[in-house]
Scaffold this active site. Sequence first.
Site, PDB file in Angstrom:
ATOM      1  N   HIS A 116     -36.152  26.607  17.003  1.00 27.12           N
ATOM      2  CA  HIS A 116     -34.812  27.179  17.149  1.00 27.12           C
ATOM      3  C   HIS A 116     -34.189  26.563  18.414  1.00 27.12           C
ATOM      4  O   HIS A 116     -34.907  26.210  19.341  1.00 27.12           O
ATOM      5  CB  HIS A 116     -34.998  28.689  17.310  1.00 27.12           C
ATOM      6  CG  HIS A 116     -33.739  29.496  17.313  1.00 27.12           C
ATOM      7  ND1 HIS A 116     -32.923  29.584  18.409  1.00 27.12           N
ATOM      8  CD2 HIS A 116     -33.181  30.286  16.360  1.00 27.12           C
ATOM      9  CE1 HIS A 116     -31.904  30.392  18.122  1.00 27.12           C
ATOM     10  NE2 HIS A 116     -32.034  30.822  16.895  1.00 27.12           N
ATOM     11  N   ASP A 166     -43.367  31.221  20.562  1.00 31.39           N
ATOM     12  CA  ASP A 166     -42.134  31.948  20.268  1.00 31.39           C
ATOM     13  C   ASP A 166     -42.411  32.848  19.062  1.00 31.39           C
ATOM     14  O   ASP A 166     -42.515  32.378  17.935  1.00 31.39           O
ATOM     15  CB  ASP A 166     -41.022  30.927  19.973  1.00 31.39           C
ATOM     16  CG  ASP A 166     -39.756  31.569  19.431  1.00 31.39           C
ATOM     17  OD1 ASP A 166     -39.729  32.808  19.259  1.00 31.39           O
ATOM     18  OD2 ASP A 166     -38.788  30.826  19.178  1.00 31.39           O
ATOM     19  N   GLN A 171     -39.955  35.407  15.124  1.00 32.11           N
ATOM     20  CA  GLN A 171     -40.020  35.619  13.669  1.00 32.11           C
ATOM     21  C   GLN A 171     -41.406  36.052  13.188  1.00 32.11           C
ATOM     22  O   GLN A 171     -41.633  36.139  11.979  1.00 32.11           O
ATOM     23  CB  GLN A 171     -39.601  34.333  12.930  1.00 32.11           C
ATOM     24  CG  GLN A 171     -38.196  33.859  13.236  1.00 32.11           C
ATOM     25  CD  GLN A 171     -37.115  34.835  12.783  1.00 32.11           C
ATOM     26  OE1 GLN A 171     -37.344  35.709  11.945  1.00 32.11           O
ATOM     27  NE2 GLN A 171     -35.934  34.706  13.346  1.00 32.11           N
ATOM     28  N   LYS A 180     -35.086  42.278  16.482  1.00 31.26           N
ATOM     29  CA  LYS A 180     -35.595  41.756  15.209  1.00 31.26           C
ATOM     30  C   LYS A 180     -36.737  42.616  14.666  1.00 31.26           C
ATOM     31  O   LYS A 180     -37.226  42.381  13.574  1.00 31.26           O
ATOM     32  CB  LYS A 180     -36.050  40.298  15.375  1.00 31.26           C
ATOM     33  CG  LYS A 180     -34.884  39.323  15.606  1.00 31.26           C
ATOM     34  CD  LYS A 180     -35.364  37.893  15.558  1.00 31.26           C
ATOM     35  CE  LYS A 180     -34.424  36.907  16.222  1.00 31.26           C
ATOM     36  NZ  LYS A 180     -33.168  36.672  15.496  1.00 31.26           N
ATOM     37  N   CYS A 230     -29.231  27.692  13.759  1.00 33.51           N
ATOM     38  CA  CYS A 230     -29.560  27.324  15.150  1.00 33.51           C
ATOM     39  C   CYS A 230     -30.800  26.437  15.219  1.00 33.51           C
ATOM     40  O   CYS A 230     -31.599  26.538  16.152  1.00 33.51           O
ATOM     41  CB  CYS A 230     -29.760  28.558  16.034  1.00 33.51           C
ATOM     42  SG  CYS A 230     -28.300  29.562  16.149  1.00 33.51           S
TER      43      CYS A 230
END
Lengths: 404, 140
Positions: free
Chosen positions: A121, A198, A201, A224, A362
Amino acid sequence: MNVEDLRKDFPILQEKVYGQPLVYFDNAATTQKPQCVLDKIMAGYTKYNANIHRGVHYLSQLATEAHESARQVVADFIGAPDRTNIVFTKGTTEAINLIAFSFGEQFVGEGDEVLITAMEHHSNIVPWQMLCGRKKAVLRVAPVLENGELDMEAFRQMLSERTKIVSAAHVSNVLGTVNPVKEIVRAAHAKKIPVLIDGAQSVPHMPVDVQDIDADFYVFSGHKIYGSTGVGVLYGKKEWLEAIPPYQGGGEMIANVTFERTTYNELPYKFEAGTPDYIGSTALAEALRYVGQIGMNEIAAHEQSLIRYATARLKEIDGMRIIGEAGQKSGVISFLVGKIHPYDLGMLLDKMGIAVRTGHHCAQPLIDYYGIPGTVRMSFGLYNTEKEIDMFMQAMKRVVPMLN
Amino acid sequence: MTINELQDEIIDEFSVLEDWMDKYGMLIDLGNTLEPFPEEYRIPQNLIEGCQSRVWLHAEMQQGNVVFAGDSDAILVKGIVSLLIKVLSGHTPDEILNTELYFIDRIGLKEHLSPTRSNGLLAMVKQMKMYALAFQATQQ
């Protein structure tokens, strides 16, 4: 896990758009909030709102306790050894910027390398690019295979003696690829290189244990995972968090200030300059309790079955091209139909009450790699159902012929 | 026809369309029948990059009037490009600069011109006026 019952916890799912029931398939962008999280935010402002850590009065004590117990909840949720490993940030983006800045200040110099992957991202590209610009370091990018998996062989080869840090997504927000993070960490650690994962997600969709992964830094966003916006988490190993300088200066992060010299507060406060979002942190803790009660394994299994079902049904459509067909996927399905532009499909689906994301998500370099204008992305949360996928398919069968 | 007469004509044409499907069907038709964009104009200077879709715009002066050509990779956007060209192309810089574009709003497609859509259309409208301004300056 009874999804129909759980849906009742989310007030917004009863809303209609253009007079039709809302089908919300944009959970990778943000998730909807259950009533208990909304109640927690309300309670924060109506029952114990006071600035934390500095007041001797009753309300301040309550607010401080709420914020600090939220830190413990987060630590337990991701398997961190201690609450002091958890730094609250504004979100994933700020957490990555913090490490890119503070780690970079201390450990990255001219000619050094930072290794990321081609499926990152923008928020896991640009902060490193900025660091490399400041330090005259080199940003290196491990390639992605055509099916959307990380090219592990190339990744291993790109770990050099100049590599100072690796930063990689646990799950791609475009392709849904679940990266072999343990393997990534092991390969980097073999060369004594620290790794940031990261988890924006991944944390909402699967059980995550940062110690099992052995990540040096692990970051994710509250909004999220059914929490409120404006709160995120940076997990860091103690030795690393101690070894790097503060990111921002201000109140809260100091031990002692004179005009000549300032000494910094202990972990994690050294990294939390200014008033933190203590209402957001307690709301996030409530969200984590909520998903914890349902069970992350149950949520993962439910979402996996949605992905399997949706993938099979999508293939009923002529010209369907699924972007990202990694062996292990989570959360999202990206696709294109024939020559139809994602914007057109997204606009028409919207008119039928279906919220999907379109565009480059993104992750422009990744989209460029595939040579496509973008994708249509459906992404699932715990409250999505096969029935909604059927509604989506009905809409697709109406709008695709219009655009073909 | 004047620019406003052209706008009113489009409003009339759209007013008979009952639901959004017909409206979008019309936009798609308009997009599909837009005169092909000359390939020699498909150059970086003519590209308006939106976050969601791309728009190309070329302008030149012909006998005192500004003539536009346009294109987009998204068909719905191309449909609106077609409408904008129909309304603004072939008029003098003064006429273009003194026009208030009200038809998009009136035919219920305003959302496509919203900055949050980021499809390049808003920038295109601005660019069309900029061309008119530039041509006006060279005339004086």
